[in-house]
Design a protein around this motif. Structure first.
Motif, PDB file in Angstrom:
ATOM      1  N   GLY A 189       2.563   1.328  44.315  1.00 44.33           N
ATOM      2  CA  GLY A 189       3.278   1.895  43.177  1.00 44.33           C
ATOM      3  C   GLY A 189       2.445   1.644  41.938  1.00 44.33           C
ATOM      4  O   GLY A 189       2.306   0.501  41.514  1.00 44.33           O
ATOM      5  N   THR A 190       1.874   2.669  41.374  1.00 43.22           N
ATOM      6  CA  THR A 190       0.927   2.494  40.277  1.00 43.22           C
ATOM      7  C   THR A 190       0.655   3.846  39.634  1.00 43.22           C
ATOM      8  O   THR A 190       1.192   4.860  40.053  1.00 43.22           O
ATOM      9  N   SER A 191      -0.195   3.869  38.594  1.00 49.26           N
ATOM     10  CA  SER A 191      -0.576   5.130  37.963  1.00 49.26           C
ATOM     11  C   SER A 191      -2.082   5.139  37.739  1.00 49.26           C
ATOM     12  O   SER A 191      -2.657   4.141  37.302  1.00 49.26           O
ATOM     13  N   PHE A 192      -2.689   6.283  38.019  1.00 53.74           N
ATOM     14  CA  PHE A 192      -4.151   6.360  37.962  1.00 53.74           C
ATOM     15  C   PHE A 192      -4.583   7.814  37.940  1.00 53.74           C
ATOM     16  O   PHE A 192      -3.819   8.720  38.294  1.00 53.74           O
ATOM     17  N   ASN A 193      -5.822   8.032  37.523  1.00 52.83           N
ATOM     18  CA  ASN A 193      -6.396   9.369  37.411  1.00 52.83           C
ATOM     19  C   ASN A 193      -7.504   9.534  38.450  1.00 52.83           C
ATOM     20  O   ASN A 193      -8.321   8.636  38.645  1.00 52.83           O
ATOM     21  N   VAL A 194      -7.506  10.688  39.133  1.00 55.68           N
ATOM     22  CA  VAL A 194      -8.538  10.980  40.129  1.00 55.68           C
ATOM     23  C   VAL A 194      -9.194  12.307  39.782  1.00 55.68           C
ATOM     24  O   VAL A 194      -8.496  13.302  39.550  1.00 55.68           O
ATOM     25  N   LYS A 195     -10.519  12.309  39.750  1.00 57.80           N
ATOM     26  CA  LYS A 195     -11.260  13.551  39.514  1.00 57.80           C
ATOM     27  C   LYS A 195     -12.246  13.776  40.658  1.00 57.80           C
ATOM     28  O   LYS A 195     -12.992  12.877  41.032  1.00 57.80           O
ATOM     29  N   ASN A 196     -12.205  14.968  41.204  1.00 57.90           N
ATOM     30  CA  ASN A 196     -13.155  15.371  42.244  1.00 57.90           C
ATOM     31  C   ASN A 196     -13.890  16.599  41.727  1.00 57.90           C
ATOM     32  O   ASN A 196     -13.349  17.709  41.732  1.00 57.90           O
ATOM     33  N   LYS A 197     -15.094  16.395  41.248  1.00 56.90           N
ATOM     34  CA  LYS A 197     -15.878  17.490  40.666  1.00 56.90           C
ATOM     35  C   LYS A 197     -17.144  17.677  41.490  1.00 56.90           C
ATOM     36  O   LYS A 197     -18.025  16.828  41.491  1.00 56.90           O
ATOM     37  N   VAL A 203     -12.279   7.556  39.794  1.00 54.90           N
ATOM     38  CA  VAL A 203     -10.914   7.030  39.778  1.00 54.90           C
ATOM     39  C   VAL A 203     -10.777   6.073  38.597  1.00 54.90           C
ATOM     40  O   VAL A 203     -11.595   5.163  38.442  1.00 54.90           O
ATOM     41  N   ILE A 204      -9.751   6.270  37.769  1.00 50.60           N
ATOM     42  CA  ILE A 204      -9.476   5.406  36.613  1.00 50.60           C
ATOM     43  C   ILE A 204      -8.042   4.901  36.743  1.00 50.60           C
ATOM     44  O   ILE A 204      -7.109   5.699  36.908  1.00 50.60           O
ATOM     45  N   VAL A 205      -7.858   3.584  36.642  1.00 51.90           N
ATOM     46  CA  VAL A 205      -6.534   2.982  36.844  1.00 51.90           C
ATOM     47  C   VAL A 205      -5.882   2.662  35.504  1.00 51.90           C
ATOM     48  O   VAL A 205      -6.506   2.074  34.621  1.00 51.90           O
ATOM     49  N   GLU A 206      -4.604   3.051  35.365  1.00 47.63           N
ATOM     50  CA  GLU A 206      -3.827   2.700  34.171  1.00 47.63           C
ATOM     51  C   GLU A 206      -2.900   1.523  34.432  1.00 47.63           C
ATOM     52  O   GLU A 206      -2.793   0.610  33.607  1.00 47.63           O
ATOM     53  N   THR A 207      -2.188   1.545  35.570  1.00 44.73           N
ATOM     54  CA  THR A 207      -1.287   0.432  35.910  1.00 44.73           C
ATOM     55  C   THR A 207      -1.402   0.119  37.401  1.00 44.73           C
ATOM     56  O   THR A 207      -1.739   0.994  38.204  1.00 44.73           O
ATOM     57  N   GLY A 208      -1.106  -1.127  37.762  1.00 44.85           N
ATOM     58  CA  GLY A 208      -1.084  -1.508  39.166  1.00 44.85           C
ATOM     59  C   GLY A 208      -2.463  -1.767  39.751  1.00 44.85           C
ATOM     60  O   GLY A 208      -3.451  -1.942  39.034  1.00 44.85           O
TER      61      GLY A 208
END
Length: 321
Positions: A189-197, A203-208
């Motif tokens: 259970g967390t929040s994060f950003n994933v980019k596939n270019k 991958v950048i993590v905000e929480t967890g």
């Protein structure tokens, strides 16, 4: 697939590879096959998913054995014929083969009753809520695949391409897994950003806490961490230097001692523009401001006045100098 990039791979060798029982020569053969095409990496990942799922799967409803066997035979018959290499299987290899077959059949029938949804964002950011309550924000030009409902002991989705922000509903009994270009991202259970270019994953993590892994290794990320998966598949962990990656959710660009080259990189992505910096000495000029719901022209005018530079247009190119 282009003929020059084609190399047949038999399932027996892939099973041996997954079990860690392959010889050095066999490992080299599989690695060479994986490097030829992204589709090969996806095939191996499918094997790995079936293998992992098969070990823990629980049948909640009885299946018609005769119908299952018939459908499985039909599925196998439809596949291209492969000349098998006769191998002296250990009991573990035999067990793995049976699990892959049974697991493949189980997943095949599960998909019949659990529709796979393919959601895509074209020119606008899209927000989607999954069956477990997790909220996904897709940036433009992104594709996400997920099941109508999550079964089994895992919640598995696939980011086919593009970028997405994941806000995952906590469930310790069912980890959430994202597959993208041979990279596996695992959370509870967390929040994060994933980019596939173009196959390069960020991958950048905000929480967890987030675990990122591929065939080269694994790293654990905490808030503020970023990992880049390079062309050689190595995992490079570092501190994320800015919050510009949030622009498609926040509708603003926050520059806090941000080098001009980095701002240009994000603007090109956000506006599908082709801005270039005409003088090298401008690359690391630092910008401190916030742009909110402003046009590209207005942003460039502020940059021009801040650094006392000119903005020239040459066809589709915008040159800062």
């Amino acid at each position: 697939m282009d003929g020059t990039n084609y190399m047949e791979m038999n399932d027996d060798l892939l099973i041996t590879y997954l079990l860690g029982e392959a010889s050095a020569e066999e490992v080299a053969e599989v690695d060479k096959w994986l490097a030829l095409d992204i589709a090969n990496q996806q095939r191996l990942q499918q094997f790995r998913t079936i293998w992992e799922t098969s070990k823990t799967m629980q049948f909640t409803e009885p299946l018609d054995a005769q119908a299952s066997l018939y459908a499985l035979k039909q599925k196998i018959a439809a596949r291209p014929k492969v000349v098998r290499i006769q191998r002296n299987f250990t009991w573990l290899k035999v067990a793995a083969t049976l699990l892959l077959i049974c697991g493949g059949a189980w997943l095949y029938f599960a998909r019949i009753f659990n529709k796979e949804i393919l959601t895509a964002s074209v020119n606008e950011v899209k927000v989607d809520t999954l069956s477990d309550g997790s909220v996904i924000t897709l940036n433009r030009h992104s594709i996400l695949q997920y099941p109508q409902r999550f079964n089994g002991n895992q919640r598995v989705v696939s980011l086919k391409e593009g970028e997405a922000f994941f806000k995952i509903s906590p469930n310790k009994a069912k980890p959430f897994i994202i597959n993208t270009s041979g990279t596996v991202i695992k959370v509870v259970g967390t929040s994060f950003n994933v980019k596939n270019k173009h196959g390069r994953v960020e991958v950048i993590v905000e929480t967890g806490i987030v675990q990122v892994s591929n065939r080269e290794g694994s790293v654990t990320l905490t808030p503020g961490d970023k990992v880049l998966v390079g062309d050689n598949s190595n995992l490079v962990k570092e501190q994320n230097p800015d919050k510009l990656y949030t622009y498609y959710r926040s509708k603003e660009f926050v520059a806090d001692n941000t080098p001009l080259w980095r701002m240009v990189e994000v603007l090109n992505e956000a506006y599908d523009s082709h801005i270039i910096i005409g003088r090298k000495e401008l690359n690391n000029q630092l910008l401190n401001t916030t742009f909110k719901n402003e046009s590209l022209d207005d942003i460039l005018q502020v940059i021009s006045r801040t650094f006392k530079i000119t903005v020239e247009t040459n066809g589709k190119q915008i040159i800062l100098k």
